[in-house]
Motif scaffolding. Sequence first.
Motif, PDB file in Angstrom:
ATOM      1  N   VAL A  26       0.818  -1.210   0.000  1.00  0.00           N
ATOM      2  CA  VAL A  26       0.000   0.000   0.000  1.00  0.00           C
ATOM      3  C   VAL A  26       0.849   1.256   0.000  1.00  0.00           C
ATOM      4  O   VAL A  26       0.769   2.062  -0.920  1.00  0.00           O
ATOM      5  N   PRO A  27       1.710   1.463   1.004  1.00  0.00           N
ATOM      6  CA  PRO A  27       2.500   2.686   0.955  1.00  0.00           C
ATOM      7  C   PRO A  27       3.694   2.624   0.028  1.00  0.00           C
ATOM      8  O   PRO A  27       4.126   3.642  -0.488  1.00  0.00           O
ATOM      9  N   LEU A  28       4.236   1.436  -0.218  1.00  0.00           N
ATOM     10  CA  LEU A  28       5.488   1.374  -0.956  1.00  0.00           C
ATOM     11  C   LEU A  28       5.307   1.469  -2.463  1.00  0.00           C
ATOM     12  O   LEU A  28       6.106   2.094  -3.146  1.00  0.00           O
ATOM     13  N   ALA A  29       4.318   0.817  -3.014  1.00  0.00           N
ATOM     14  CA  ALA A  29       4.210   0.751  -4.463  1.00  0.00           C
ATOM     15  C   ALA A  29       3.129   1.637  -5.046  1.00  0.00           C
ATOM     16  O   ALA A  29       3.052   1.772  -6.255  1.00  0.00           O
ATOM     17  N   LEU A  30       2.302   2.249  -4.215  1.00  0.00           N
ATOM     18  CA  LEU A  30       1.232   3.098  -4.728  1.00  0.00           C
ATOM     19  C   LEU A  30       1.515   4.574  -4.491  1.00  0.00           C
ATOM     20  O   LEU A  30       1.573   5.356  -5.424  1.00  0.00           O
ATOM     21  N   ALA A  31       1.663   4.945  -3.244  1.00  0.00           N
ATOM     22  CA  ALA A  31       1.800   6.368  -2.925  1.00  0.00           C
ATOM     23  C   ALA A  31       3.135   6.916  -3.423  1.00  0.00           C
ATOM     24  O   ALA A  31       4.148   6.243  -3.412  1.00  0.00           O
ATOM     25  N   LEU A  32       3.115   8.161  -3.894  1.00  0.00           N
ATOM     26  CA  LEU A  32       4.298   8.904  -4.320  1.00  0.00           C
ATOM     27  C   LEU A  32       4.975   8.339  -5.564  1.00  0.00           C
ATOM     28  O   LEU A  32       6.093   8.707  -5.869  1.00  0.00           O
ATOM     29  N   GLY A 118       5.154  25.470  -2.010  1.00  0.00           N
ATOM     30  CA  GLY A 118       4.226  26.211  -1.174  1.00  0.00           C
ATOM     31  C   GLY A 118       3.098  25.361  -0.626  1.00  0.00           C
ATOM     32  O   GLY A 118       2.566  25.636   0.449  1.00  0.00           O
ATOM     33  N   ALA A 119       2.736  24.299  -1.365  1.00  0.00           N
ATOM     34  CA  ALA A 119       1.626  23.432  -0.943  1.00  0.00           C
ATOM     35  C   ALA A 119       2.110  22.184  -0.208  1.00  0.00           C
ATOM     36  O   ALA A 119       1.292  21.419   0.310  1.00  0.00           O
ATOM     37  N   ALA A 120       3.405  21.977  -0.161  1.00  0.00           N
ATOM     38  CA  ALA A 120       3.944  20.758   0.430  1.00  0.00           C
ATOM     39  C   ALA A 120       3.968  20.855   1.951  1.00  0.00           C
ATOM     40  O   ALA A 120       4.662  21.691   2.524  1.00  0.00           O
ATOM     41  N   THR A 121       3.208  20.010   2.596  1.00  0.00           N
ATOM     42  CA  THR A 121       3.242  19.833   4.044  1.00  0.00           C
ATOM     43  C   THR A 121       3.191  18.334   4.320  1.00  0.00           C
ATOM     44  O   THR A 121       2.705  17.569   3.475  1.00  0.00           O
ATOM     45  N   PRO A 122       3.676  17.876   5.471  1.00  0.00           N
ATOM     46  CA  PRO A 122       3.571  16.447   5.772  1.00  0.00           C
ATOM     47  C   PRO A 122       2.126  15.957   5.733  1.00  0.00           C
ATOM     48  O   PRO A 122       1.856  14.857   5.251  1.00  0.00           O
ATOM     49  N   ARG A 123       1.193  16.778   6.225  1.00  0.00           N
ATOM     50  CA  ARG A 123      -0.221  16.386   6.191  1.00  0.00           C
ATOM     51  C   ARG A 123      -0.698  16.206   4.760  1.00  0.00           C
ATOM     52  O   ARG A 123      -1.377  15.218   4.437  1.00  0.00           O
ATOM     53  N   ALA A 124      -0.333  17.131   3.876  1.00  0.00           N
ATOM     54  CA  ALA A 124      -0.763  17.034   2.483  1.00  0.00           C
ATOM     55  C   ALA A 124      -0.162  15.799   1.805  1.00  0.00           C
ATOM     56  O   ALA A 124      -0.842  15.101   1.046  1.00  0.00           O
ATOM     57  N   VAL A 125       1.117  15.530   2.080  1.00  0.00           N
ATOM     58  CA  VAL A 125       1.771  14.349   1.502  1.00  0.00           C
ATOM     59  C   VAL A 125       1.083  13.077   1.975  1.00  0.00           C
ATOM     60  O   VAL A 125       0.798  12.166   1.191  1.00  0.00           O
ATOM     61  N   LEU A 126       0.799  12.999   3.259  1.00  0.00           N
ATOM     62  CA  LEU A 126       0.177  11.801   3.811  1.00  0.00           C
ATOM     63  C   LEU A 126      -1.268  11.660   3.346  1.00  0.00           C
ATOM     64  O   LEU A 126      -1.726  10.552   3.023  1.00  0.00           O
ATOM     65  N   GLU A 127      -2.000  12.753   3.279  1.00  0.00           N
ATOM     66  CA  GLU A 127      -3.377  12.692   2.779  1.00  0.00           C
ATOM     67  C   GLU A 127      -3.412  12.219   1.332  1.00  0.00           C
ATOM     68  O   GLU A 127      -4.323  11.490   0.936  1.00  0.00           O
ATOM     69  N   ARG A 128      -2.428  12.620   0.545  1.00  0.00           N
ATOM     70  CA  ARG A 128      -2.334  12.174  -0.839  1.00  0.00           C
ATOM     71  C   ARG A 128      -2.172  10.656  -0.901  1.00  0.00           C
ATOM     72  O   ARG A 128      -2.845   9.966  -1.675  1.00  0.00           O
ATOM     73  N   GLY A 129      -1.272  10.137  -0.061  1.00  0.00           N
ATOM     74  CA  GLY A 129      -1.083   8.695  -0.016  1.00  0.00           C
ATOM     75  C   GLY A 129      -2.305   7.965   0.502  1.00  0.00           C
ATOM     76  O   GLY A 129      -2.661   6.895  -0.005  1.00  0.00           O
ATOM     77  N   MET A 130      -2.982   8.523   1.501  1.00  0.00           N
ATOM     78  CA  MET A 130      -4.175   7.892   2.053  1.00  0.00           C
ATOM     79  C   MET A 130      -5.299   7.843   1.026  1.00  0.00           C
ATOM     80  O   MET A 130      -6.042   6.855   0.945  1.00  0.00           O
ATOM     81  N   ALA A 131      -5.434   8.901   0.237  1.00  0.00           N
ATOM     82  CA  ALA A 131      -6.485   8.931  -0.776  1.00  0.00           C
ATOM     83  C   ALA A 131      -6.258   7.850  -1.824  1.00  0.00           C
ATOM     84  O   ALA A 131      -7.189   7.151  -2.239  1.00  0.00           O
ATOM     85  N   GLU A 132      -5.011   7.677  -2.239  1.00  0.00           N
ATOM     86  CA  GLU A 132      -4.728   6.640  -3.230  1.00  0.00           C
ATOM     87  C   GLU A 132      -4.899   5.259  -2.630  1.00  0.00           C
ATOM     88  O   GLU A 132      -5.390   4.337  -3.279  1.00  0.00           O
ATOM     89  N   ALA A 134      -7.038   4.428  -0.290  1.00  0.00           N
ATOM     90  CA  ALA A 134      -8.475   4.171  -0.213  1.00  0.00           C
ATOM     91  C   ALA A 134      -9.029   3.765  -1.570  1.00  0.00           C
ATOM     92  O   ALA A 134      -9.908   2.891  -1.669  1.00  0.00           O
ATOM     93  N   THR A 135      -8.523   4.394  -2.616  1.00  0.00           N
ATOM     94  CA  THR A 135      -8.995   4.075  -3.965  1.00  0.00           C
ATOM     95  C   THR A 135      -8.596   2.668  -4.371  1.00  0.00           C
ATOM     96  O   THR A 135      -9.387   1.934  -4.983  1.00  0.00           O
ATOM     97  N   ARG A 136      -7.386   2.275  -4.033  1.00  0.00           N
ATOM     98  CA  ARG A 136      -6.850   1.004  -4.512  1.00  0.00           C
ATOM     99  C   ARG A 136      -7.284  -0.207  -3.682  1.00  0.00           C
ATOM    100  O   ARG A 136      -7.489  -1.286  -4.238  1.00  0.00           O
ATOM    101  N   VAL A 137      -7.374  -0.066  -2.365  1.00  0.00           N
ATOM    102  CA  VAL A 137      -7.612  -1.249  -1.526  1.00  0.00           C
ATOM    103  C   VAL A 137      -8.999  -1.288  -0.909  1.00  0.00           C
ATOM    104  O   VAL A 137      -9.350  -2.256  -0.242  1.00  0.00           O
ATOM    105  N   GLY A 138      -9.792  -0.243  -1.122  1.00  0.00           N
ATOM    106  CA  GLY A 138     -11.152  -0.258  -0.602  1.00  0.00           C
ATOM    107  C   GLY A 138     -11.192  -0.416   0.902  1.00  0.00           C
ATOM    108  O   GLY A 138     -10.545   0.331   1.634  1.00  0.00           O
ATOM    109  N   ASP A 139     -11.943  -1.439   1.365  1.00  0.00           N
ATOM    110  CA  ASP A 139     -12.108  -1.624   2.808  1.00  0.00           C
ATOM    111  C   ASP A 139     -11.181  -2.699   3.373  1.00  0.00           C
ATOM    112  O   ASP A 139     -11.417  -3.221   4.452  1.00  0.00           O
ATOM    113  N   ALA A 140     -10.102  -3.025   2.648  1.00  0.00           N
ATOM    114  CA  ALA A 140      -9.167  -4.031   3.156  1.00  0.00           C
ATOM    115  C   ALA A 140      -8.417  -3.528   4.374  1.00  0.00           C
ATOM    116  O   ALA A 140      -7.970  -4.313   5.202  1.00  0.00           O
ATOM    117  N   LEU A 141      -8.270  -2.211   4.480  1.00  0.00           N
ATOM    118  CA  LEU A 141      -7.632  -1.583   5.626  1.00  0.00           C
ATOM    119  C   LEU A 141      -8.580  -0.562   6.218  1.00  0.00           C
ATOM    120  O   LEU A 141      -9.360   0.069   5.499  1.00  0.00           O
TER     121      LEU A 141
END
Length: 216
Positions: A26-32, A118-132, A134-141
């Motif tokens: 989830v975090p390694l191959a999808l986000a970023l 200007g838009a880069a914050t740790p929260r924004a980076v993490l929210e970006r990964g969380m959104a992807e 959620a899209t990819r794994v649905g309710d598995a996590l």
Amino acid sequence: MPPTEIRHPRLRDPRRLARYALFVIVPLALALHYWLDDPVDAEDMNGFSFVRTPGWTYLTETSVGPSDGRIRFTREDLADAIRAGQNAPLFALAKYARPQGGLNPAIGVNVAYERDAGAATPRAVLERGMAETATRVGDALSVSEPLTTTTLAGLPAARVRYVSAASVNRGTTLIVYAVLIGRTSLLVAAAGAADGADAVDEPLQAFLGSLTVDHY
């Protein structure tokens, strides 16, 4: 999930690591994992290093390896990895080199160059990964601890914790940290058990606490 053995310390396909360590895909191959439209300048980046978790297997697609117990990427190493698409994961550590089945705790690091500083914050980076995620794994996590802000090595950071929603994998956990080093964002993820011999919290905290940054 059938057991998977590492036959070579440098995995060519991040998805093999996913089969090797539960949920770490989830975090390694999808986000970023983005294609770049223009060159990355190493001069805009900072190198960093972590202490290798003692006894864990080091996995990377890059030419960088641990030296004297420390995993160090210079800014040139980072720029090269991003240009080559080897930034997700940049590297990973797995507890067992040859698991006999079941969960194999793992820690992985992604790196990305944040073009919109200007838009880069740790929260924004993490929210970006969380959104992807959620899209990819649905309710598995499912999120067991909400996104919170924190610091790592004096740098702004954010974290979130997931747990498995599947009964067969009950008790597994996924913890993800985002940290900014100038215009470089790191996504550090750990997958493992919530408690017991394969609990991942303590190894992750030791790993995060070893972070050092090159300042130029």
